[in-house]
Design a protein around this motif. Sequence first.
Motif, short mmCIF file in Angstrom:
data_model
loop_
_atom_site.label_atom_id
_atom_site.label_comp_id
_atom_site.label_asym_id
_atom_site.label_seq_id
_atom_site.Cartn_x
_atom_site.Cartn_y
_atom_site.Cartn_z
N UNK A 67 0.88 -1.22 -0.08
CA UNK A 67 -0.04 0.04 0.03
C UNK A 67 1.02 1.47 0.17
N UNK A 68 0.55 2.35 -0.83
CA UNK A 68 1.07 3.64 -0.64
C UNK A 68 0.49 4.29 0.58
N UNK A 69 1.16 5.51 0.94
CA UNK A 69 0.45 6.26 2.10
C UNK A 69 -0.87 6.73 1.62
N UNK A 70 -1.91 6.28 2.52
CA UNK A 70 -3.24 6.73 2.30
C UNK A 70 -3.88 6.14 1.02
N UNK A 71 -3.28 4.93 0.73
CA UNK A 71 -3.67 4.57 -0.71
C UNK A 71 -5.14 3.85 -0.80
N UNK B 91 10.41 4.22 -2.23
CA UNK B 91 10.98 5.51 -2.48
C UNK B 91 9.84 6.51 -1.64
N UNK B 92 8.62 6.25 -1.93
CA UNK B 92 7.46 7.10 -1.52
C UNK B 92 7.42 7.02 -0.08
N UNK C 161 7.39 -5.56 3.77
CA UNK C 161 7.98 -4.41 4.00
C UNK C 161 7.06 -3.35 3.61
N UNK C 162 7.05 -2.27 3.90
CA UNK C 162 6.02 -1.00 3.20
C UNK C 162 6.10 -0.85 1.98
N UNK C 163 4.91 -1.43 1.28
CA UNK C 163 4.78 -1.25 -0.45
C UNK C 163 5.12 -2.52 -0.77
#
Length: 770
Positions: free
Chosen positions: A48-52, A283-284, A119-121
């Motif tokens: 997921x992206x931030x606030x995805x 990266x995001x 991992x995040x993402x």
Amino acid sequence: MNIRHGITFVLVLCSTFLFAQKPTSPVDLVYPLADSKNSRWFFFNSASRPFGMVNLSPDTDVEGAWGSGYRYESDSIKGFSHIHAWQLSGISVMPLVDFSLSDSRDFGSPFNHSKEIVKPGYHQVYLDRYRVQVELTSTLRTGFHRYHFEEEGKQQVLLRIGSMLGPSAIIDGSIKQSSSMAFQGHIINGSTSRRPFETPVFFAIKFNRAVQDMEGWNPNEVTPNLAEIKGSDSGLIFSFDNSSSELLMKIGISYVSAEQALLNMDTELNHWDFEKVKNESFEEWNSYLSRIKVSGGSEKSQKRFYTDLWHALQGRRTISDVDGKYADMTSGKHLVKQIPLDNAGKPKHRHFNSDSFWGAQWTINTLWHLVYPEITEEFVNSMLLYYQDGGLIPRGPSGGNYTYVMTGASSTPFIVSAYQKGIRGFDIQMAYEGLLKNHRSGGIMEKAGYEHNTLLGGGFQYYLKNGFVPWPIPEGRFGAHQDGPSLTLEYAYQDWTLAQLAKQMGDSEAYSEFMERARYYQNVYDSETGWMRPRNVSGEWKTPFDPYQYNAGFNEANGSQATWFVPHDLDGLAELMGGKEKAIDRLNESFITSEKQGFTSGTSHSQEAHPEYRRIPINYGNQPSIQTAFIFQKLGRPDLTHFWTRAIVDRVYSELSPNSGYNGDEDQGLMGSLAVLMKVGLFQMNGGTEENPSYQIGSPIFDEISIQLNPNYYPGGNFIIKTLNNQPDNIHVKSAEFNGEGLNQLELRHQQIISGGELVLEMSPTPNQR
């Protein structure tokens, strides 16, 4: 070993080696599995992206909002779904091999954590039953899958149309074929007791190889006819040849239409380079997480810090499309609307789905407004869209619906704090108008939790007439959390915050009105027992009264915990208790007692009402009393604040284990935010809602913290906190200097912080005075 098995083994080995290296960035430090044993539907996140809009991750448990989604101790994956949001779910898929619908509808597969990377993402996991390695990543609105098949048999992908999935039943849907590699459709989230209206979610699917054949089912029969695949138990299996061991799939989603889902996909992901998207996601996340840099402390403490910060940016989801179209469901009808566009033709902001802002005054109010002010501004504008569409500023919307989650007008402190901190990219006149409506008859403050059809559950008429909300409310039960003393305390604080905005707006009449109501907390304080105490509609105190009885007039709390909910007038509360010294002694005794139980009601929210845990005086596993450690500082004893915050961080917010981590109700990043603030040593007792808000300085656990300020909002570049002699036993702030000048008290104003500079704290052993 066959060739495909060898390829998979090498991929797993290489990935394991890569991710086992010493962490070099915030993303590498995050431990997403923290507390995943106690997960709820929207708690766990990976691809997921931030606030995805997309929150793509495995589901081991698919029944109910609690105990569902990804649960670490469950041993079987039931599917990979794209929406893990407040009261919403959807688009579940699963790779299969040689599966026959005539034999079974049991699609699940065992898996082993030793072959898993999270991992995040990004999420990688191996399905033992099918011998398929699954890799997941995403853009904001599109999920991206990469499957490696070991078996020589028929490669397949399952799409569930109708089923129970987390918080809501997927009651219907449809799918149609666009080409040999593309499909579109929708599913419908059935209404719940919390989200009142059925809510559609639309999708577009693309594969990188042609579908060879399809087999589907509906509640009555197996069918190859796409038009017949619908209903509460339905789905479709796509089959492919085995010309390649790799299969890629993209799924874009939208709350507006299938065409919009395709637009979201084609705009955000117009290629098939999985590694590129995975790295862009890393990266995001790094760009968000690295706005706070910490040094010193142990590697474990740094890992836990970035895990907390990652949680603070989770849970609340984008629901508008790439072109600014969104679905308004406030009336129960699916209405398509448009966010205003800027001069470049791009949406001025996003629209959001969100759990309650209940408790946000002590968590994301401070963290987001300081570190992510652009996110704050988007959320305020999103709230104002709900006001324009449905007539009320929400306190927890779901897919365009109002849910009336929790109580009061919890968005008020969030919006007022934003304005007081100079975040002004929204229509303040409209916001003030909406907040005034929420705090008067007919507004959201009148509604109890999940009270969709009446305005009686919040007891607001009695609050206005008698100065307190009775318990029980005479008219009966119309929603959840109809707890009179808690409602009174919450209303009084929120009224105080609105008074601060009224003062800024030059509305002296409203200022006087809400300042008077801000004192109503005094009407539920019983001087005989020394606690906040329920009163019936005639004003009589509840008898017998037990201050440790849970949920007896107090929302997700007991009387001891709730008594301290007067963040706007602690001096007044102390006076009621007989003076500051007596108040400090009483609170300190509560902490001493709570320490024996680890400061929480068990290790998960589900244990909070357990007879052995619920009688705790202070509970850092839920929102009602998470401000209490900083009360000491406001009453003149910062040493006790430093002592107890360090103890809480150590016992409640330090573990890195699937079995624990938040020890309670981590409501979409609120506890993660609280942990971040306690570890950097910044807090705001009243939610940062007064003019030029003050920050209380706590006891940071790191040698240095550098906060990068957004130059579009704040001019200072960086705000740096340095600690001297910061050893495990040196938890007391002996002296403080800001930009070379000594501080007489351990507070800084917002304008000082956003102008940048360096706060230096000399640490020493805590005085033995507790």
